[in-house]
Scaffold this motif. Sequence first.
Motif, PDB file in Angstrom:
ATOM      1  N   LYS A 196       0.834  -1.200   0.000  1.00 51.15           N
ATOM      2  CA  LYS A 196       0.000   0.000   0.000  1.00 51.15           C
ATOM      3  C   LYS A 196       0.868   1.248   0.000  1.00 51.15           C
ATOM      4  N   LYS A 197       1.912   1.229   0.787  1.00 48.01           N
ATOM      5  CA  LYS A 197       2.824   2.373   0.843  1.00 48.01           C
ATOM      6  C   LYS A 197       3.505   2.573  -0.504  1.00 48.01           C
ATOM      7  N   GLY A 198       3.918   1.464  -1.140  1.00 50.61           N
ATOM      8  CA  GLY A 198       4.562   1.558  -2.446  1.00 50.61           C
ATOM      9  C   GLY A 198       3.603   2.064  -3.507  1.00 50.61           C
ATOM     10  N   ALA A 199       2.344   1.605  -3.451  1.00 51.69           N
ATOM     11  CA  ALA A 199       1.348   2.059  -4.423  1.00 51.69           C
ATOM     12  C   ALA A 199       1.063   3.541  -4.243  1.00 51.69           C
ATOM     13  N   SER A 200       1.072   4.031  -3.016  1.00 48.11           N
ATOM     14  CA  SER A 200       0.836   5.452  -2.769  1.00 48.11           C
ATOM     15  C   SER A 200       1.929   6.288  -3.407  1.00 48.11           C
ATOM     16  N   ALA A 201       3.161   5.797  -3.331  1.00 47.01           N
ATOM     17  CA  ALA A 201       4.263   6.504  -3.970  1.00 47.01           C
ATOM     18  C   ALA A 201       4.066   6.532  -5.481  1.00 47.01           C
ATOM     19  N   PHE A 202       3.562   5.414  -6.035  1.00 51.59           N
ATOM     20  CA  PHE A 202       3.324   5.357  -7.477  1.00 51.59           C
ATOM     21  C   PHE A 202       2.251   6.356  -7.890  1.00 51.59           C
ATOM     22  N   VAL A 238       2.840  -2.580 -11.902  1.00 57.15           N
ATOM     23  CA  VAL A 238       3.729  -1.859 -10.997  1.00 57.15           C
ATOM     24  C   VAL A 238       2.944  -1.058  -9.960  1.00 57.15           C
ATOM     25  N   ALA A 239       1.737  -0.611 -10.325  1.00 59.39           N
ATOM     26  CA  ALA A 239       0.910   0.147  -9.391  1.00 59.39           C
ATOM     27  C   ALA A 239       0.299  -0.731  -8.315  1.00 59.39           C
ATOM     28  N   ARG A 291       5.839   7.616 -18.659  1.00 55.76           N
ATOM     29  CA  ARG A 291       5.496   6.279 -19.151  1.00 55.76           C
ATOM     30  C   ARG A 291       6.691   5.625 -19.848  1.00 55.76           C
ATOM     31  N   GLN A 292       7.864   5.848 -19.271  1.00 55.27           N
ATOM     32  CA  GLN A 292       9.093   5.337 -19.862  1.00 55.27           C
ATOM     33  C   GLN A 292       9.755   4.323 -18.942  1.00 55.27           C
ATOM     34  N   LEU A 293      10.096   3.172 -19.505  1.00 54.46           N
ATOM     35  CA  LEU A 293      10.875   2.151 -18.801  1.00 54.46           C
ATOM     36  C   LEU A 293      12.313   2.234 -19.278  1.00 54.46           C
ATOM     37  N   VAL A 342       9.451   4.330 -10.162  1.00 56.38           N
ATOM     38  CA  VAL A 342       9.519   3.070  -9.429  1.00 56.38           C
ATOM     39  C   VAL A 342      10.764   2.317  -9.878  1.00 56.38           C
ATOM     40  N   GLU A 343      11.608   1.969  -8.922  1.00 54.39           N
ATOM     41  CA  GLU A 343      12.839   1.251  -9.222  1.00 54.39           C
ATOM     42  C   GLU A 343      12.693  -0.214  -8.830  1.00 54.39           C
ATOM     43  N   PHE A 344      13.151  -1.103  -9.700  1.00 58.30           N
ATOM     44  CA  PHE A 344      13.214  -2.528  -9.367  1.00 58.30           C
ATOM     45  C   PHE A 344      14.405  -3.114 -10.108  1.00 58.30           C
ATOM     46  N   GLY A 345      15.332  -3.662  -9.304  1.00 55.85           N
ATOM     47  CA  GLY A 345      16.571  -4.149  -9.903  1.00 55.85           C
ATOM     48  C   GLY A 345      17.265  -3.020 -10.651  1.00 55.85           C
ATOM     49  N   PRO A 346      17.737  -3.271 -11.880  1.00 57.66           N
ATOM     50  CA  PRO A 346      18.412  -2.222 -12.658  1.00 57.66           C
ATOM     51  C   PRO A 346      17.445  -1.335 -13.435  1.00 57.66           C
ATOM     52  N   PHE A 347      16.136  -1.523 -13.247  1.00 61.05           N
ATOM     53  CA  PHE A 347      15.127  -0.839 -14.060  1.00 61.05           C
ATOM     54  C   PHE A 347      14.478   0.318 -13.294  1.00 61.05           C
TER      55      PHE A 347
END
Length: 233
Positions: free
Chosen positions: A124-130, A171-172, A148-150, A136-141
């Motif tokens: 929930k906290k992560g979704a609020s940030a989104f 991701v959301a 809207r860019q990955l 949103v960072e995950f691994g090297p991405f």
Amino acid sequence: MEKNHTKVLVVDDDPALRQLLADYLNRHGYDTLLAPDGSDLETRIERYCPDLIVLDRMMPDGDGAEACRRLRQQGEDIPVILLTGRDETVDRVIGLEAGADDYLGKPFDPRELLARIEAVLRRKKGASAFIKGKPVEFGPFVFDPATRQLSRGSTPIKLTGGEVNLLEALVANPGKPLSRDRLLALARDDEEGERNDRAIDIAILRLRRAIEDDPKQPRWIQTVWGVGYRFSP
């Protein structure tokens, strides 16, 4: 343990289980509110403003999944963990499609419920940030919802509009299983034509090829058998 002022509303018709969960969660720093049924769930939410609801699926006055569905239809986004008497795929699907954030079959160890509560609150906290538009960072991405860019490092990864919609939906909702029907609704891109279950699966495969070291053993976009897919940061 020091109070964290997080309020958990436990709705279950079993008084012994309610008290057991209250004692256990209170010991772990939560403020626990108790209710024997879902008859005035909306009133309790308005009065107590809980941060999370633990809701029994089968109660004398109705179905917890339907109560959860009504909350979502009213725009209420409080996290809900459903307690189910049967750990069957159909019950899990019904609960998740009703808008529950997680489910737990009875009987269960209170430690597992605590772990699920903490995981749901982190999501929930992560979704609020989104929602606030933060990358949103995950691994090297890095996925930037504003543009809207990955990207991987400084290198943009080219995706179709529908694939971006799909990634955005996943991701959301970090850690939350999303059914194909839900993904169809969230990732629809009229410029790419009518979507169906097969199109979702193909788009998932393309996303995995773009971000997974081994698409056959995905790290980030995982299959939830009998339900759909989830993003696991």
